[in-house]
Design a protein around this motif. Structure first.
Motif, PDB file in Angstrom:
ATOM      1  N   LEU A   1      -7.500   4.088   9.780  1.00 22.08           N
ATOM      2  CA  LEU A   1      -8.741   4.331   9.033  1.00 22.08           C
ATOM      3  C   LEU A   1      -9.936   4.444   9.978  1.00 22.08           C
ATOM      4  O   LEU A   1     -10.814   5.302   9.784  1.00 22.08           O
ATOM      5  CB  LEU A   1      -8.964   3.210   8.021  1.00 22.08           C
ATOM      6  N   LEU A   2      -9.980   3.605  11.009  1.00 17.73           N
ATOM      7  CA  LEU A   2     -11.056   3.701  11.997  1.00 17.73           C
ATOM      8  C   LEU A   2     -10.960   5.010  12.780  1.00 17.73           C
ATOM      9  O   LEU A   2     -11.977   5.615  13.123  1.00 17.73           O
ATOM     10  CB  LEU A   2     -10.992   2.498  12.953  1.00 17.73           C
ATOM     11  N   PHE A   3      -9.731   5.444  13.049  1.00 17.10           N
ATOM     12  CA  PHE A   3      -9.514   6.712  13.747  1.00 17.10           C
ATOM     13  C   PHE A   3     -10.035   7.869  12.893  1.00 17.10           C
ATOM     14  O   PHE A   3     -10.654   8.810  13.407  1.00 17.10           O
ATOM     15  CB  PHE A   3      -8.022   6.870  14.034  1.00 17.10           C
ATOM     16  N   ALA A   4      -9.802   7.786  11.589  1.00 15.65           N
ATOM     17  CA  ALA A   4     -10.326   8.801  10.665  1.00 15.65           C
ATOM     18  C   ALA A   4     -11.847   8.801  10.666  1.00 15.65           C
ATOM     19  O   ALA A   4     -12.481   9.866  10.659  1.00 15.65           O
ATOM     20  CB  ALA A   4      -9.801   8.546   9.254  1.00 15.65           C
ATOM     21  N   ALA A   5     -12.443   7.606  10.697  1.00 15.63           N
ATOM     22  CA  ALA A   5     -13.904   7.509  10.735  1.00 15.63           C
ATOM     23  C   ALA A   5     -14.453   8.100  12.030  1.00 15.63           C
ATOM     24  O   ALA A   5     -15.494   8.776  12.025  1.00 15.63           O
ATOM     25  CB  ALA A   5     -14.326   6.045  10.598  1.00 15.63           C
ATOM     26  N   ALA A   6     -13.752   7.868  13.147  1.00 11.50           N
ATOM     27  CA  ALA A   6     -14.180   8.423  14.427  1.00 11.50           C
ATOM     28  C   ALA A   6     -14.123   9.946  14.397  1.00 11.50           C
ATOM     29  O   ALA A   6     -15.023  10.630  14.905  1.00 11.50           O
ATOM     30  CB  ALA A   6     -13.302   7.869  15.556  1.00 11.50           C
ATOM     31  N   SER A   7     -13.065  10.494  13.803  1.00 11.68           N
ATOM     32  CA  SER A   7     -12.953  11.944  13.681  1.00 11.68           C
ATOM     33  C   SER A   7     -14.082  12.506  12.825  1.00 11.68           C
ATOM     34  O   SER A   7     -14.691  13.527  13.168  1.00 11.68           O
ATOM     35  CB  SER A   7     -11.598  12.307  13.064  1.00 11.68           C
ATOM     36  N   ALA A   8     -14.378  11.831  11.719  1.00 15.34           N
ATOM     37  CA  ALA A   8     -15.470  12.275  10.853  1.00 15.34           C
ATOM     38  C   ALA A   8     -16.796  12.253  11.592  1.00 15.34           C
ATOM     39  O   ALA A   8     -17.616  13.177  11.464  1.00 15.34           O
ATOM     40  CB  ALA A   8     -15.540  11.389   9.610  1.00 15.34           C
ATOM     41  N   LEU A   9     -17.012  11.221  12.398  1.00 20.39           N
ATOM     42  CA  LEU A   9     -18.249  11.106  13.177  1.00 20.39           C
ATOM     43  C   LEU A   9     -18.358  12.249  14.175  1.00 20.39           C
ATOM     44  O   LEU A   9     -19.445  12.807  14.381  1.00 20.39           O
ATOM     45  CB  LEU A   9     -18.279   9.754  13.895  1.00 20.39           C
ATOM     46  N   ASP A  10     -17.225  12.618  14.781  1.00 21.96           N
ATOM     47  CA  ASP A  10     -17.233  13.737  15.724  1.00 21.96           C
ATOM     48  C   ASP A  10     -17.571  15.041  15.010  1.00 21.96           C
ATOM     49  O   ASP A  10     -18.291  15.889  15.550  1.00 21.96           O
ATOM     50  CB  ASP A  10     -15.860  13.831  16.410  1.00 21.96           C
ATOM     51  N   HIS A  11     -17.066  15.205  13.793  1.00 25.43           N
ATOM     52  CA  HIS A  11     -17.385  16.398  13.010  1.00 25.43           C
ATOM     53  C   HIS A  11     -18.860  16.458  12.639  1.00 25.43           C
ATOM     54  O   HIS A  11     -19.456  17.548  12.635  1.00 25.43           O
ATOM     55  CB  HIS A  11     -16.549  16.423  11.724  1.00 25.43           C
ATOM     56  N   THR A  12     -19.447  15.323  12.289  1.00 23.17           N
ATOM     57  CA  THR A  12     -20.845  15.337  11.837  1.00 23.17           C
ATOM     58  C   THR A  12     -21.778  15.830  12.935  1.00 23.17           C
ATOM     59  O   THR A  12     -22.793  16.474  12.645  1.00 23.17           O
ATOM     60  CB  THR A  12     -21.304  13.933  11.381  1.00 23.17           C
ATOM     61  N   GLU A  13     -21.425  15.552  14.176  1.00 25.71           N
ATOM     62  CA  GLU A  13     -22.261  16.049  15.279  1.00 25.71           C
ATOM     63  C   GLU A  13     -22.152  17.566  15.379  1.00 25.71           C
ATOM     64  O   GLU A  13     -23.149  18.251  15.625  1.00 25.71           O
ATOM     65  CB  GLU A  13     -21.845  15.386  16.595  1.00 25.71           C
TER      66      GLU A  13
END
Length: 388
Positions: free
Chosen positions: A143-155
């Motif tokens: 789940l944290l890995f998914a959040a990290a991926s989402a954060l990378d997308h938002t940039e």
């Protein structure tokens, strides 16, 4: 009619698909770097390369490992057939959505990419909770890995300026998985091999508070680097974590098992972790140490070598092949190790930089090509011993 072999276990489609995708990403990245192609992605070329190796390739390997390990942990049937195919298709769709995100839109790419990891976490969580298994923390990591991926997308979408915190968080999570899982399997496999040789003394040290302390400092250092990558205190923590991880590795009797490539590669792969942490800390303190060398020691070195080591060993074990390294397996290990070494040293090698990058990419990519050619038939075909 029975299931096709490719859909009988999670390691089969995800190990094969991940290796093929790693080849594609490296080839496209080298071509984009040389100006030969323009990538049709909303990510800039470097960000795409980094995201796809981290969340694309490693996401597949994590899925394959997790879906294979869960039945052993829980005693429940493995994910197979249509549900496994659907999960693999979701992963593949995310890869193409990101590659062509400049055309189809970044929001679709984000939804598919993060959606795959969330579905993987849901599948793993259902099985682990149903069996009342103690490995619930691994679901939290996904789940944290998914959040990290989402954060990378938002940039990439321009929704937030995270200054790279998303990909650094993904890096940190994968490195902690290497520290945790490597700390279980490397001394265990080494001990088993040495005992089969009749060795009764000089066996790997049993897990102790030292291991817990090493992992705790590594987590603190990587957490600090995720959100404050230029802080001097973070550099000191990284140097301390690197030293402790080097001592930790030295306690596992790697040289004693050097005659078995399947065991030796685990030690070599783990060695990139302390090397990378030390280089990363030094790069913050001194501009003489290139940050790219540190990152590639951790990525092209620790992450790629460890995943190939696990993929080859797991594939052989789960397809009925003996746990011995044939010449193709040794070639895979040699290529990924030398490729990582050339990439780490590329800023300091006194030759044309692009030629060195191409050499590193050829060696490193060659490891994945040999894996696909040598292990693809094993992953696609039935077990050698005739079992389901």
């Amino acid at each position: 009619m029975g299931l096709p072999p490719l859909l009988r276990g999670g390691f089969r489609p995800f190990f094969l698909g991940g290796a093929v995708w790693a080849l594609v990403v490296v080839a496209l990245w080298v071509c984009a770097l040389s100006g030969a192609v323009t990538l049709p992605t909303a990510f800039d070329p470097l960000a795409w390369h980094r995201h796809e190796m981290l969340f694309g390739y490693l996401g597949a390997v994590i899925a394959g490992f997790l879906l294979t390990a869960i039945p052993n942990w829980t005693g429940r049937p493995p994910l197979a057939g249509a549900p496994l195919a659907a999960l693999a298709v979701l992963w593949l769709a995310a890869r193409f959505a990101i590659l062509f995100s400049a055309t189809i839109g970044s929001s679709i790419a984000l939804a598919l990419d993060v959606g795959f990891l969330l579905v993987l976490a849901a599948v793993a969580g259902r099985e682990i909770v149903a069996a009342k298994n103690r490995n619930v923390p691994i679901v939290i990591v996904i789940l944290l890995f998914a959040a990290a991926s989402a954060l990378d997308h938002t940039e990439t979408l321009g929704l937030a300026s995270t200054t790279g915190a998303g990909w650094r968080a993904g890096f940190a999570l994968v490195l902690m998985l290497i520290g945790l899982i490597g700390g279980r399997i490397i001394p265990a496999f080494t001990r088993n091999w040495l005992m089969k040789q009749g060795r009764k003394h000089g066996l790997p040290a049993q897990p102790s508070r030292f291991d817990i302390g090493s992992l705790a400092l590594t987590a603190l250092a990587l957490g600090g680097w995720t959100f404050a990558p230029d802080a001097r205190l973070v550099a000191i923590l990284l140097l301390g974590a690197g030293l402790l991880q080097a001592v930790r590795l030295s306690r596992w009797s790697g040289l004693s098992a050097a005659r078995d490539p399947l065991v030796l590669i685990l030690h070599i792969a783990y060695a990139w972790l302390p090397i990378g942490l030390l280089l990363l800390g030094a790069s913050i303190l001194s501009p003489a140490v290139p940050a790219t060398s540190a990152l590639h020691a951790l990525a092209a070195g620790a992450m790629a070598s460890m995943t190939l080591a696990v993929m080859t060993r797991a594939t052989r074990g789960h397809t009925g092949y003996p746990l011995t390294a044939d010449r193709w397996t040794v070639l895979i290990y040699s290529l990924v190790t030398f490729g990582a070494a050339v990439r780490v040293g590329s800023p300091l090698i006194p030759f044309d930089y692009m030629r060195v990058i191409e050499l590193a990419g050829t060696l490193w990519g060659g490891a994945f090509l040999v894996f696909v050619l040598a292990y693809g038939p094993k992953l696609i075909g039935p077990r050698r011993d005739g079992q389901p």
